[in-house]
Scaffold this active site. Sequence first.
Site, short mmCIF file in Angstrom:
data_model
loop_
_atom_site.label_atom_id
_atom_site.label_comp_id
_atom_site.label_asym_id
_atom_site.label_seq_id
_atom_site.Cartn_x
_atom_site.Cartn_y
_atom_site.Cartn_z
N LYS A 145 53.23 55.78 104.13
CA LYS A 145 53.92 55.71 105.42
C LYS A 145 53.75 54.38 106.14
CE LYS A 145 55.02 60.45 106.28
NZ LYS A 145 54.68 61.74 106.85
N ARG A 168 50.04 66.08 100.84
CA ARG A 168 51.42 65.84 100.39
C ARG A 168 51.52 64.38 99.98
NH1 ARG A 168 56.26 64.00 102.38
NH2 ARG A 168 58.13 65.19 101.80
N1 HH2 Z 1 56.74 63.66 105.76
C1 HH2 Z 1 58.00 63.46 105.32
C2 HH2 Z 1 58.81 64.55 104.98
N2 HH2 Z 1 58.36 65.82 105.06
N3 HH2 Z 1 56.60 67.33 105.54
C3 HH2 Z 1 55.35 67.56 105.96
N4 HH2 Z 1 54.87 68.81 106.03
N5 HH2 Z 1 54.51 66.52 106.32
C4 HH2 Z 1 54.91 65.23 106.28
O1 HH2 Z 1 54.12 64.33 106.64
C5 HH2 Z 1 56.25 64.95 105.84
C6 HH2 Z 1 57.08 66.05 105.48
C7 HH2 Z 1 58.53 62.07 105.20
O2 HH2 Z 1 58.19 61.52 103.97
P1 HH2 Z 1 59.14 61.49 102.69
O3 HH2 Z 1 59.52 62.83 102.22
O4 HH2 Z 1 58.50 60.63 101.68
O5 HH2 Z 1 60.41 60.69 103.20
P2 HH2 Z 1 61.87 61.11 103.64
O6 HH2 Z 1 61.78 62.11 104.75
O7 HH2 Z 1 62.48 59.81 104.07
O8 HH2 Z 1 62.54 61.72 102.45
#
Ligand code: HH2
Length: 272
Positions: free
Chosen positions: A217, A252
């Site tokens: 992040k 995660r």
């Molecule tokens: N972060 C993201 C998405 N979903 N869910 C939970 N429970 N906790 C988190 O910290 C979280 C989440 C964002 O990260 P990522 O999936 O890598 O990116 P994007 O939303 O751009 O697909």
Amino acid sequence: MTARGRLLDAGRTLLMGVLNVTPDSFSDGGRFFDEHAARSQAARMLAEGAEIIDVGGESTRPGARPTPVEEELRRVAPVVEWLRSQTPAVISIDTRKAAVAEECLRLGARIVNDVTGLEDPAMLDVARRHGAACIAMHMRGTPETMGTLAAYDDVAGEVKAYLAARVAALRAAGIEDVAIDPGLGFAKTAEHNFTLLRRLPELAALGVPVVIGASRKRFLGTLADMGPMENRRDGTVAAITAAVLGGARIIRAHDVAEARRAIAVAEAVLRA
Ligand code: HH2
């Protein structure tokens, strides 16, 4: 399924691998967008020790525009079906839309991971009807607006109060298998994220498993030379270690092998 019959409460740290089937996710946007690439990434994460695969079809990166339901389902449904039929993975669906959750639960997903804390009553209803385990995350506004909403008097206290209220709402809706997530990077400054990590034991004291998603992040990019995405892997490992030492029970992560090793070290410290 764990000894206590709960997917999210294993009595040890669970590793959730991120599978973004999106053209625009912040750290791996587009890489696993086609179904074949998504399958091989899922297989790799399972081989590296992921127990849960978190499938997402809508980017929630800061500033992201919403994805229509049909498009989100077109992305995630084939991947959920394949995971269900070809792997032993526990499948989590990362969505804020009740209709997407419903179809994925029907196809075999068992966890709803909702960055909007399951505030939509329709989402609560879907989760209850399917007996889904649920992860309620804290954020403010929407991915489009959250950047302007990162102002708190006491970030850890306010996030804790919100998550305690969501746990009560989920329980009142008949959902027992619940985890909470402070939502690192969602309507939070870098300092807020570090404060939440330092004060994680206060969240863990709610008695519900805590999920932490620090992987790659942007807040890590404020330190050392972690501005470029490709330099954030080691920093992610350090953040995961801090999270587990602080009481997180579900991690995660995109880079599963590294996360597994960090969890092993932190758990050994906790056990010693
Ligand atoms: N972060 C993201 C998405 N979903 N869910 C939970 N429970 N906790 C988190 O910290 C979280 C989440 C964002 O990260 P990522 O999936 O890598 O990116 P994007 O939303 O751009 O697909």
